[in-house]
Design a protein around this motif. Structure first.
Motif, short mmCIF file in Angstrom:
data_model
loop_
_atom_site.label_atom_id
_atom_site.label_comp_id
_atom_site.label_asym_id
_atom_site.label_seq_id
_atom_site.Cartn_x
_atom_site.Cartn_y
_atom_site.Cartn_z
N MET A 169 46.40 30.39 38.78
CA MET A 169 46.79 31.64 39.43
C MET A 169 45.78 32.06 40.50
SD MET A 169 49.72 32.42 38.60
CE MET A 169 49.72 33.95 39.49
N GLU A 170 44.51 31.67 40.35
CA GLU A 170 43.53 31.92 41.41
C GLU A 170 43.89 31.11 42.65
OE1 GLU A 170 39.19 32.22 40.25
OE2 GLU A 170 39.98 31.29 38.44
N ILE A 171 44.30 29.88 42.43
CA ILE A 171 44.68 29.02 43.55
C ILE A 171 45.94 29.54 44.21
CG2 ILE A 171 45.27 26.67 44.25
CD1 ILE A 171 43.66 25.69 41.81
N VAL A 172 46.90 29.98 43.39
CA VAL A 172 48.13 30.55 43.94
C VAL A 172 47.82 31.77 44.80
CG1 VAL A 172 50.27 31.78 43.35
CG2 VAL A 172 49.65 29.68 42.14
N ALA A 173 46.93 32.64 44.31
CA ALA A 173 46.56 33.83 45.08
C ALA A 173 45.93 33.45 46.41
CB ALA A 173 45.62 34.71 44.26
N ALA A 174 45.08 32.42 46.39
CA ALA A 174 44.44 31.97 47.63
C ALA A 174 45.48 31.39 48.59
CB ALA A 174 43.37 30.94 47.32
N ALA A 216 35.64 45.74 44.44
CA ALA A 216 36.77 44.85 44.13
C ALA A 216 38.02 45.27 44.91
CB ALA A 216 37.05 44.86 42.63
N ALA A 217 38.23 46.57 45.03
CA ALA A 217 39.39 47.06 45.78
C ALA A 217 39.27 46.69 47.26
CB ALA A 217 39.52 48.57 45.61
N ILE A 218 38.06 46.77 47.79
CA ILE A 218 37.84 46.42 49.20
C ILE A 218 38.11 44.93 49.42
CG2 ILE A 218 36.09 46.18 51.00
CD1 ILE A 218 34.82 48.77 49.83
N PRO A 235 27.20 41.77 37.78
CA PRO A 235 27.97 41.85 36.53
C PRO A 235 28.77 43.15 36.45
CG PRO A 235 25.64 42.19 36.11
CD PRO A 235 25.73 41.82 37.54
N ALA A 236 29.93 43.18 37.08
CA ALA A 236 30.75 44.38 37.17
C ALA A 236 31.62 44.56 35.93
CB ALA A 236 31.62 44.32 38.42
N ASP A 237 32.14 45.77 35.78
CA ASP A 237 33.03 46.08 34.65
C ASP A 237 34.47 45.64 34.94
OD1 ASP A 237 30.91 47.26 33.35
OD2 ASP A 237 31.40 49.29 34.04
N VAL A 238 34.80 45.47 36.21
CA VAL A 238 36.18 45.13 36.58
C VAL A 238 36.22 43.67 37.05
CG1 VAL A 238 36.68 47.51 37.22
CG2 VAL A 238 35.85 45.93 38.96
N PRO A 239 37.37 43.01 36.91
CA PRO A 239 37.46 41.62 37.36
C PRO A 239 37.45 41.55 38.88
CG PRO A 239 39.61 42.41 36.62
CD PRO A 239 38.62 43.48 36.26
N PRO A 240 37.04 40.42 39.43
CA PRO A 240 37.06 40.26 40.89
C PRO A 240 38.49 40.19 41.41
CG PRO A 240 36.51 38.19 39.84
CD PRO A 240 36.53 39.21 38.76
N PRO A 241 38.71 40.48 42.67
CA PRO A 241 40.05 40.42 43.24
C PRO A 241 40.57 38.99 43.30
CG PRO A 241 38.44 40.81 44.96
CD PRO A 241 37.70 40.89 43.67
#
Length: 399
Positions: A169-174, A216-218, A235-241
């Motif tokens: 799914m990361e590859i699909v997003a890219a 992450a939103a940016i 080390p963030a609390d939210v996943p990367p975009p």
């Protein structure tokens, strides 16, 4: 976004080849047509029958196949696609691409194509870290090859580190980002995000309350407008975009090194909340309570990443954007910070506890430039990110 897009998928040899089967399924779910090319090494991990069944297309395997050449020559095969994806991209395939070798069907297709190419590297961590592979990576990136991953984690060989192929799914997003028709198409933008953790000992560290949500939103908003985003995150609390190249770090020094490795870029957005100080000579053993009193910690100043990049004599991004999280005299402190650091823009916000902004879902920012200050209304962090991405697109379009 992928409806009727033609993807030429080259499957290299490695245990990660099994992920290519799921990648094919995900792409077809989104309407893409997938033409698979399976290397001889790839056949050791997945069968031509399984690849063909999932793709709903013939699998191409041999360079000198009279039937395939009569049906569709390998040169034509490499050019009818909208995108060539290599997943997994082994160290061997990357080396062939970087050196322009063409001794099998996959490498010949890659050399003969004038279609955009994206690779998803996968290999042992020592192979990935090897100087030759890193040289080849820089060559490929310089040639305009898009790179997705690799990720860090446990490997089939029993080692741990970077080298795992990006998830399907990361590859699909890219891939979707590649086809995004936005104003930032063709632009390469760096985003830093999250806090940094500065170790005191193996179990304790200095940090702050940043969740990484705004960064992450940016990153997501920039990718949605077509930018190639390199996302350097603590080390963030939210996943990367999704659809961005993620570089995970822990400390300020690691973040600076990752930023320097990323340059040059068209713009840099420094949203990370980097710790100002670190413990000098952090203990390699857990500090214990003592009858002699509290341990004495000596602090050292961390590198100033925003200032370092803003003041670069060569390689400075055309647009450098910083953030100023303040609890009082927000406008005055942020204006002074922009001048002191040397960046082009500063986004200032009030992170006093009563605002609920630090760790919350909303933000209220003031954009400070050489022309003055512009207050934005309080809105979701996603909306702030979209507004900023739009302003970046306008600014880069004028340069």
């Amino acid at each position: 976004m992928l409806a009727n897009k033609h993807i030429l998928l080259i499957i290299g040899g490695g245990i990660a080849a099994f992920k290519s089967l799921d990648l094919i399924r995900r792409l077809r779910e989104r309407g893409a047509q997938v033409t698979p090319v399976l290397t001889r090494a790839g056949e050791e991990f997945v069968t031509p029958l399984s690849v063909s069944a999932l793709a709903g297309n013939k699998v191409y395997r041999e360079l000198f196949d009279l039937g395939d050449e009569a049906e569709m020559g390998h040169i034509q095969l490499s050019r009818v696609a909208d995108l060539v994806v290599v997943a997994p991209a082994t160290a061997d395939l990357m080396a062939k691409m970087a050196q322009g070798l063409a001794n099998d069907l996959a490498s010949t297709l890659l050399l003969a194509t004038d279609t955009p190419v994206m690779i998803a590297p996968a290999m042992n961590v020592r192979m990935w870290d090897h100087a030759a592979t890193q040289r080849n990576l820089k060559t490929l990136q310089g040639d305009g090859i898009k790179v997705v991953g690799p990720n860090k984690g446990d490997m089939a060989c029993g080692e741990h580190g970077p080298g795992r192929m990006a998830e399907p799914m990361e590859i699909v997003a890219a891939i979707e980002a590649q086809f995004a028709d936005g104003p930032l198409q063709g632009k390469r933008i760096l985003v830093t995000s999250g806090p940094t953790h500065e170790p005191i000992d193996p179990v304790r560290y200095i940090a702050n309350r940043s969740s990484g949500a705004q960064g992450a939103a940016i990153g997501q908003a920039l990718a949605a407008q077509g930018a190639e985003v390199i996302f350097v995150t603590g080390p963030a609390d939210v996943p990367p975009p999704a659809g961005v190249k993620v570089v995970a770090v822990q400390t300020a020094q690691q973040m600076l090194e990752a930023v320097q490795d990323t340059l040059p870029v068209d713009a840099g957005v420094f949203a990370a909340a980097v710790a100002d100080w670190r413990v000098e000579g952090a203990s390699d053993k857990k500090l214990k309570k003592s009858k002699d009193g509290l341990p004495v910690l000596e602090f050292a100043e961390n590198p100033d990443i925003l200032k370092t990049v803003s003041r670069m004599e060569t390689g400075r991004p055309p647009l450098v954007i910083g953030f100023a999280a303040e609890t009082n005299d927000v406008l005055a402190h942020a204006t002074a910070k922009r001048e002191r650091k040397g960046c082009d823009w500063i986004l200032a916000n009030d992170v006093s506890p009563e605002t609920g902004i630090m760790g919350g879902s909303e933000n209220a920012v003031t954009l400070i430039t050489a022309q003055g200050a512009e207050d934005w209304p309080r809105m979701s962090k996603d909306a702030v990110a979209t507004a900023l991405a739009t302003r970046i697109a306008q600014a880069l379009g004028e340069t």
